[in-house]
Scaffold this motif. Structure first.
Motif, short mmCIF file in Angstrom:
data_model
loop_
_atom_site.label_atom_id
_atom_site.label_comp_id
_atom_site.label_asym_id
_atom_site.label_seq_id
_atom_site.Cartn_x
_atom_site.Cartn_y
_atom_site.Cartn_z
N LEU A 140 0.84 -1.10 -0.07
CA LEU A 140 -0.09 0.14 -0.07
C LEU A 140 0.79 1.24 0.08
N ALA A 141 2.09 1.20 0.86
CA ALA A 141 2.83 2.26 0.89
C ALA A 141 3.42 2.84 -0.51
N SER A 142 3.40 1.53 -1.49
CA SER A 142 4.11 2.07 -2.66
C SER A 142 3.01 1.76 -3.95
N ASN A 143 1.90 1.98 -3.29
CA ASN A 143 0.94 1.54 -4.49
C ASN A 143 1.11 0.35 -5.07
N ARG A 144 1.82 -0.68 -4.71
CA ARG A 144 1.94 -1.97 -5.25
C ARG A 144 1.60 -3.17 -4.39
N SER A 145 1.06 -4.24 -5.08
CA SER A 145 0.67 -5.35 -4.21
C SER A 145 2.07 -6.11 -3.63
N PHE A 146 1.70 -7.14 -3.16
CA PHE A 146 2.69 -8.22 -2.37
C PHE A 146 2.80 -9.20 -3.41
N LEU A 147 2.90 -8.94 -4.46
CA LEU A 147 2.98 -9.92 -5.57
C LEU A 147 4.19 -9.89 -6.56
N VAL A 148 4.95 -10.96 -6.68
CA VAL A 148 6.16 -10.70 -7.69
C VAL A 148 5.69 -11.52 -8.98
N GLY A 149 6.04 -10.92 -10.34
CA GLY A 149 5.71 -11.68 -11.36
C GLY A 149 6.83 -12.15 -11.90
N LEU A 150 6.41 -13.16 -12.80
CA LEU A 150 7.71 -14.01 -13.51
C LEU A 150 7.15 -13.93 -14.94
N ILE A 151 7.62 -13.50 -15.81
CA ILE A 151 7.36 -13.39 -17.20
C ILE A 151 8.18 -14.28 -18.17
N THR A 152 7.71 -15.25 -18.57
CA THR A 152 8.71 -16.35 -19.19
C THR A 152 8.16 -16.86 -20.55
N PRO A 212 14.89 -15.70 -20.30
CA PRO A 212 15.10 -15.71 -21.68
C PRO A 212 14.03 -16.40 -22.19
N SER A 213 13.53 -15.86 -23.38
CA SER A 213 14.09 -15.02 -24.27
C SER A 213 13.34 -13.57 -24.21
N VAL A 214 12.46 -13.57 -23.28
CA VAL A 214 11.75 -12.13 -22.92
C VAL A 214 12.57 -11.25 -22.44
N SER A 215 13.52 -11.73 -21.61
CA SER A 215 14.60 -10.81 -21.00
C SER A 215 15.45 -9.92 -21.97
N GLU A 216 15.56 -10.46 -23.15
CA GLU A 216 16.31 -10.06 -24.01
C GLU A 216 15.72 -8.84 -24.99
N ASP A 217 14.27 -8.94 -24.79
CA ASP A 217 13.56 -8.00 -25.56
C ASP A 217 13.49 -6.43 -24.88
N GLU A 218 14.39 -5.57 -25.81
CA GLU A 218 14.52 -4.22 -24.95
C GLU A 218 12.92 -3.48 -25.09
N ARG A 219 11.96 -3.89 -25.97
CA ARG A 219 10.79 -3.16 -25.98
C ARG A 219 10.13 -3.30 -24.49
N LEU A 220 10.27 -4.76 -24.37
CA LEU A 220 9.56 -5.00 -22.69
C LEU A 220 10.16 -4.43 -21.92
N HIS A 224 3.25 -15.50 -15.45
CA HIS A 224 2.60 -15.05 -16.92
C HIS A 224 3.47 -15.71 -17.84
N PRO A 225 2.95 -16.87 -18.39
CA PRO A 225 3.60 -17.60 -19.67
C PRO A 225 3.06 -16.81 -21.06
N CYS A 226 4.07 -16.47 -21.92
CA CYS A 226 3.69 -15.60 -22.99
C CYS A 226 4.42 -16.27 -24.23
N ASP A 227 3.91 -15.52 -25.35
CA ASP A 227 4.77 -16.02 -26.71
C ASP A 227 5.12 -14.38 -27.16
N ARG A 228 6.46 -14.50 -27.25
CA ARG A 228 7.17 -13.40 -27.61
C ARG A 228 6.82 -13.04 -29.15
N LYS A 229 6.46 -13.96 -29.86
CA LYS A 229 6.31 -13.62 -31.20
C LYS A 229 5.05 -13.14 -31.52
N SER A 230 4.07 -13.08 -30.36
CA SER A 230 2.65 -12.81 -30.56
C SER A 230 2.46 -11.28 -30.84
#
Length: 363
Positions: A81-93, A151-159, A122-128
């Motif tokens: 609440l103090a940082s306007n954020r939840s107590f959740l950590v995301g993993l995008i892969t 990797p490989s979303v970590s290598e995407d500068e747009r993200l 959050h599983p995703c498809d970088r090519k989508s």
């Protein structure tokens, strides 16, 4: 005699007793209370709660006991609440190797288990076409404390630009440094490729093939480049006909394993850019009636569970994925701290593990 500058040792049991005697109202202790009792900063208490390796082990054990004695409980919701954020950590892969993702998760959870924070994947498809928009929505809806990228979303500068625009802390796991040090865990995949090449060259192999990973993964580029550099140290190289393009999957290794047997002359050894493909190659050899490593020595990369569940057991370059996940989580938790001091360790190094799938060439 000169005056000693050594800080006096804290009697944590006595500190806990002082708290009990002075707290007749039964008030719950705050982080500042614990820091005052221990004679350290709130930053140090935060590091201990978040399992950071940058705290002296004696101090860590003493303050952990103090925390238990006084009954301090971190309040992740209040921090959110103090940082306007939840107590959740995301993993995008978007990684095609399930065991890699699982091991990374275990490492992250090793840290989160001590904090009250939870992991959301959050599983995703970088090519989508909707890749960036979907990731942005995931972060905004969940109000994430921060995000870890594999990797490989970590290598995407747009993200990375999207995350910076949202003001969301993130840690990128990648084979080379792609961002400022405070945002990176570097895995040095090129060095693992070099070690694999040196191993095969020392065994006496000269006809050596390569099965690459996905072209969109920097790790594949780094592993193969390292392998070629390692061979060059022995005056060796991979001929174009021996360089085959894989997809980081068992199925691609199975198909390419059959192709290797059709080469004329066939190689005596092959380096696969991950264990899944190496396992597929071994299966192709068995199906064709060949007995590895007598017919073909095989080296993989990762050393996940697959490496010891096939026969022969794989020689492979070990990626310490669980440790990588742990380091990423530790670094993420220090991102919002006031002085922005980072953990001491922000990279890992592959280690070659020799098993049964390699030997000296028989012809």
């Amino acid at each position: 005699m000169g005056r000693s500058n050594k800080k006096p040792e804290v009697d944590y049991a006595a500190a806990a007793k002082r708290w009990a005697e002075s707290n007749s109202s039964g008030r719950k202790p705050t982080m500042q209370d614990v820091a005052d009792l221990a004679g350290v900063s709130k930053k140090t208490i935060s590091r201990i709660i978040n399992n950071s390796p940058s705290v002296n082990e004696v101090t860590r054990r003493g303050i952990q006991e103090l925390i238990r004695e006084v009954g301090y409980r971190p309040d992740p919701q209040a921090r959110g609440l103090a940082s306007n954020r939840s107590f959740l950590v995301g993993l995008i892969t978007d990684n095609p190797t399930p065991q890699y993702v699982v091991n990374i998760q275990h490492g992250i959870l090793d840290v989160l288990r001590q904090t009250g924070y939870e992991l959301v994947v959050h599983p995703c498809d970088r090519k989508s076409d909707s890749f960036l928009e979907d990731a942005k929505r995931f972060i905004e809806v969940q109000k994430l404390y921060g995000v870890i990228l594999t990797p490989s979303v970590s290598e995407d500068e747009r993200l990375a630009e999207v995350l910076r625009g949202l003001g969301c802390a993130y840690i990128r796991i990648a084979s080379i440094a792609l961002d400022m040090e405070s945002r990176m865990i570097v895995t040095n995949d090129r060095e693992g490729g070099k070690d694999a090449a040196r191993h095969l060259a020392k065994l006496g192999h000269t006809r050596i093939a390569c099965v690459t990973g996905r072209r969109s993964f920097r790790s594949s580029t780094e592993r193969i480049a390292g392998f070629e550099e390692g061979l060059a140290e022995y005056g060796l190289s991979v001929p174009p006909m021996y360089m085959l393009g894989g997809d980081y999957t068992f199925e691609s290794g199975l198909a390419l394993g059959a192709d290797l047997l059709d080469l004329d002359p066939p190689p005596t050894a092959v380096f696969a850019a991950n264990d899944e493909m190496a396992a597929g190659i071994l299966q192709a050899l068995h199906v064709a009636g060949h007995t590895p490593p007598e017919s073909l020595s095989v080296v993989g990369f990762d050393d996940f569970e697959t490496a010891t569940r096939v026969w022969p057991r794989l020689t492979t370059a070990r990626t310490p994925a669980r440790k990588i996940g742990r380091l990423a989580a530790e670094r993420l938790f220090e991102f919002y701290d006031g002085d922005r001091e980072t953990v001491a360790e922000n990279e890992t190094m592959p280690e070659l593990v020799e098993r049964d799938s390699t030997r000296r060439p028989s012809h």
